[in-house]
Design a protein around this motif. Structure first.
Motif, mmCIF file in Angstrom:
data_model
loop_
_atom_site.group_PDB
_atom_site.id
_atom_site.type_symbol
_atom_site.label_atom_id
_atom_site.label_comp_id
_atom_site.label_asym_id
_atom_site.label_seq_id
_atom_site.Cartn_x
_atom_site.Cartn_y
_atom_site.Cartn_z
ATOM 1 N N LEU A 1 30.694 29.812 45.748
ATOM 2 C CA LEU A 1 30.457 30.521 44.619
ATOM 3 C C LEU A 1 31.102 31.716 44.711
ATOM 4 C CD1 LEU A 1 26.764 29.991 44.005
ATOM 5 C CD2 LEU A 1 28.760 28.850 42.952
ATOM 6 N N LEU A 2 31.174 32.483 45.937
ATOM 7 C CA LEU A 2 31.985 33.635 46.218
ATOM 8 C C LEU A 2 33.630 33.408 46.105
ATOM 9 C CD1 LEU A 2 30.110 35.352 49.275
ATOM 10 C CD2 LEU A 2 30.103 36.054 46.862
ATOM 11 N N ALA A 3 34.021 32.435 46.461
ATOM 12 C CA ALA A 3 35.411 31.985 46.364
ATOM 13 C C ALA A 3 35.646 31.549 44.967
ATOM 14 C CB ALA A 3 35.715 30.657 47.170
ATOM 15 N N ALA A 4 34.980 31.189 44.337
ATOM 16 C CA ALA A 4 35.131 30.854 42.637
ATOM 17 C C ALA A 4 34.907 32.226 41.978
ATOM 18 C CB ALA A 4 34.114 30.136 42.143
ATOM 19 N N LEU A 5 34.189 33.214 42.317
ATOM 20 C CA LEU A 5 34.368 34.552 41.601
ATOM 21 C C LEU A 5 35.506 35.234 42.044
ATOM 22 C CD1 LEU A 5 30.444 35.523 42.000
ATOM 23 C CD2 LEU A 5 31.632 34.701 39.903
ATOM 24 N N SER A 6 35.904 35.292 43.232
ATOM 25 C CA SER A 6 37.247 36.014 43.546
ATOM 26 C C SER A 6 38.315 35.353 42.645
ATOM 27 C CB SER A 6 37.434 35.977 45.117
ATOM 28 O OG SER A 6 36.068 36.568 45.689
ATOM 29 N N THR A 7 38.330 33.887 43.010
ATOM 30 C CA THR A 7 39.357 33.470 41.886
ATOM 31 C C THR A 7 39.620 33.843 40.654
ATOM 32 O OG1 THR A 7 39.322 31.612 43.951
ATOM 33 C CG2 THR A 7 40.462 31.375 41.692
ATOM 34 N N VAL A 8 38.320 33.670 39.893
ATOM 35 C CA VAL A 8 38.052 34.017 38.238
ATOM 36 C C VAL A 8 38.561 35.560 38.157
ATOM 37 C CG1 VAL A 8 36.383 34.638 36.684
ATOM 38 C CG2 VAL A 8 36.318 32.142 38.002
ATOM 39 N N MET A 9 38.197 36.421 39.178
ATOM 40 C CA MET A 9 38.572 37.819 38.859
ATOM 41 C C MET A 9 40.154 38.178 39.048
ATOM 42 S SD MET A 9 35.652 40.326 40.553
ATOM 43 C CE MET A 9 35.542 39.390 42.025
ATOM 44 N N SER A 10 40.853 37.544 39.989
ATOM 45 C CA SER A 10 42.250 37.290 39.990
ATOM 46 C C SER A 10 42.903 36.516 38.942
ATOM 47 C CB SER A 10 42.628 36.674 41.350
ATOM 48 O OG SER A 10 42.028 37.302 42.584
ATOM 49 N N ALA A 11 42.201 35.507 38.374
ATOM 50 C CA ALA A 11 42.865 34.896 37.262
ATOM 51 C C ALA A 11 42.764 35.615 35.930
ATOM 52 C CB ALA A 11 42.400 33.509 37.109
ATOM 53 N N LEU A 12 41.462 36.433 35.839
ATOM 54 C CA LEU A 12 41.191 37.314 34.671
ATOM 55 C C LEU A 12 42.264 38.367 34.509
ATOM 56 C CD1 LEU A 12 37.585 37.533 34.587
ATOM 57 C CD2 LEU A 12 38.989 36.493 32.722
ATOM 58 N N LEU A 13 42.732 39.016 35.854
ATOM 59 C CA LEU A 13 43.575 39.865 35.861
ATOM 60 C C LEU A 13 44.715 39.368 35.137
ATOM 61 C CD1 LEU A 13 44.694 42.714 36.599
ATOM 62 C CD2 LEU A 13 44.988 41.639 39.027
ATOM 63 N N GLY A 14 45.251 38.154 35.595
ATOM 64 C CA GLY A 14 46.419 37.560 35.100
ATOM 65 C C GLY A 14 46.660 37.130 33.588
ATOM 66 N N SER A 15 45.302 36.839 33.244
ATOM 67 C CA SER A 15 45.252 36.815 31.549
ATOM 68 C C SER A 15 45.380 38.068 31.045
ATOM 69 C CB SER A 15 43.941 36.151 31.546
ATOM 70 O OG SER A 15 43.895 34.806 31.932
#
Length: 423
Positions: free
Chosen positions: A95-109
């Motif tokens: 879950l932590l890895a997913a949240l970290s990835t989502v935050m990085s991807a949201l920055l990209g979006s």
């Protein structure tokens, strides 16, 4: 909040990987918005717009694979002592890895949206303002709902892939114990080789005089998917050959524009087969190196390839699939360059560059992950007196064998994929 602190407190290399994930998702989001712009500018040509949107799934899949590979190298997924103290068990690591990835991807979006609006001319007083007004249909208003859905798709898919890539895996294996009992071995993904981590008795009739447990060594064989991969490669080439029967050769634009769905479907089946065959081919390379009476370099290279086949094989298979597709497309483009030139727009070049970058970076990330898992074993070999040139020679030998075997397969599949369309 903990995921945000992990993102902020990472090492420079970890932050660089997350930044690359953000850049990859930014390019994917920009391509999705460009497909939306084409649909807005050509409402009567919905078929072409749909094909453009479907082709965006290729860079999306490449970026998601890269995000999952980066998530597996997160510090928290390997060293869990500090997270255990904080009350985060193994079940919440993914879950932590997913949240970290989502935050990085949201920055990209967010970056993609800013660049998209800027190129449409909606953010004034900046360089290159309105540089792509015609390409991005600046005269058409953007639908807010569709824009938000397209911008939210890469973070959601990348987060789900990261959660799946870092989830705890328990593989039960049963082995007979002395005295007629049996034991159950649970192989977790946290070990260096995916081997046995915990043993529990499965029967109460174990021999009290003998050992109570028998350890089950080694991971599940990576060659399990090799027959399926080989079958899919053969089926894809056969399907393409059957679908390409026509009075005249098919150009590259007809294949990529869905005018020949059977050919495109054959290419997809072949690509999936290469991905599935990657781990098995890597393990076979290791077995070939260790066959007979190998020396220290050959034995070390072969054992490492067999042990790391599951970790290295899948990214290498994806890299082979992309290289084979590029080789086949290059053969078709060289035959009819005037037809292929119509496909080489800025968005096509951008998407192709993203796919090549992501699959290459995923393979390099998997190699770095494998090296990190072998660091303790390499240090033990050095302490035992093994020369460092032996370790370097083993690395060079592994690279040469993988390059020869996988490179030959990639070249053969690419030539066979292009041959039916050129005759």
């Amino acid at each position: 909040m903990l995921a945000l602190r992990l993102v902020r407190g990472g090492s420079p290399l970890t932050l660089l990987r997350r930044l690359l994930v953000a850049c990859a998702t930014a390019v994917v989001a920009f391509l999705l918005l460009a497909a939306l712009s084409h649909a807005l500018a050509h409402p009567q040509d919905s078929g072409t717009s749909l094909v453009r949107l479907v082709w965006c799934s290729v860079p999306l899949a490449a970026a998601v694979q890269f995000a999952a590979a980066v998530a597996r190298t997160e510090p928290g997924s390997r060293s869990r002592s500090a997270l255990d103290v904080a009350g985060v068990g193994p079940a919440r690591i993914h879950l932590l890895a997913a949240l970290s990835t989502v935050m990085s991807a949201l920055l990209g979006s967010g970056i993609a949206l800013v660049v998209y609006l800027h190129l449409r001319g909606q953010l004034a007083a900046l360089p290159f303002d309105g540089a792509a007004v015609g390409l991005l249909a600046a005269e058409q208003p953007l639908p807010v709902a569709a824009t938000l859905v397209l911008l939210g798709l890469p973070p959601l898919v990348a987060g789900g892939a990261a959660a799946l890539a870092t989830r705890p895996r328990m593989t039960p294996a049963v082995a007979a114990a002395p005295g007629g009992g049996s034991v159950t071995a649970s192989a977790g993904a946290g070990g260096a080789d995916g081997g046995t981590e915990a043993l529990t008795p499965a029967g109460a009739a174990a021999d009290r005089d003998g050992p109570a447990f028998r350890t089950v060594h080694g991971p599940l064989p990576a060659t399990a998917t090799l027959p399926w991969g080989t079958a899919l490669i053969a089926a894809g080439l056969a399907m393409e050959t059957y679908a390409s029967r026509s009075p005249k050769p098919l150009p590259l634009s007809s294949v990529l524009s869905n005018s020949a769905p059977g050919v495109l479907g054959g290419w997809m089946l072949t690509a999936v087969g290469l991905v599935l065959a990657g781990p098995g081919l890597t393990q076979l390379c290791g077995r070939l190196l260790a066959v007979g009476r190998p020396g220290a370099v050959r034995l070390l290279s072969g054992r490492v390839l067999q042990r790391e086949a599951g970790r290295l094989g899948r990214p290498l298979g994806v890299l082979c699939a992309v290289a084979a597709g590029a080789l086949a497309a290059g053969e078709l483009y060289a035959r009819t360059p005037e037809d292929g030139a119509r496909l080489l727009g800025p968005l096509t070049i951008l998407g192709t560059a993203l796919v090549v970058f992501c699959v290459t970076a995923s393979a390099l990330t998997a190699a770095a992950e494998s090296r990190a898992f072998r660091s303790s074993a390499n240090a033990a070999l050095v302490r035992l007196g093994a020369p460092r040139r032996v370790l370097r020679g083993a690395v060079a030998l592994r690279l040469c064998v993988l390059a020869v075997v996988l490179g030959s397969l990639t070249w053969a599949v690419g030539q066979l994929a292009a041959l039916p369309l050129m005759s």
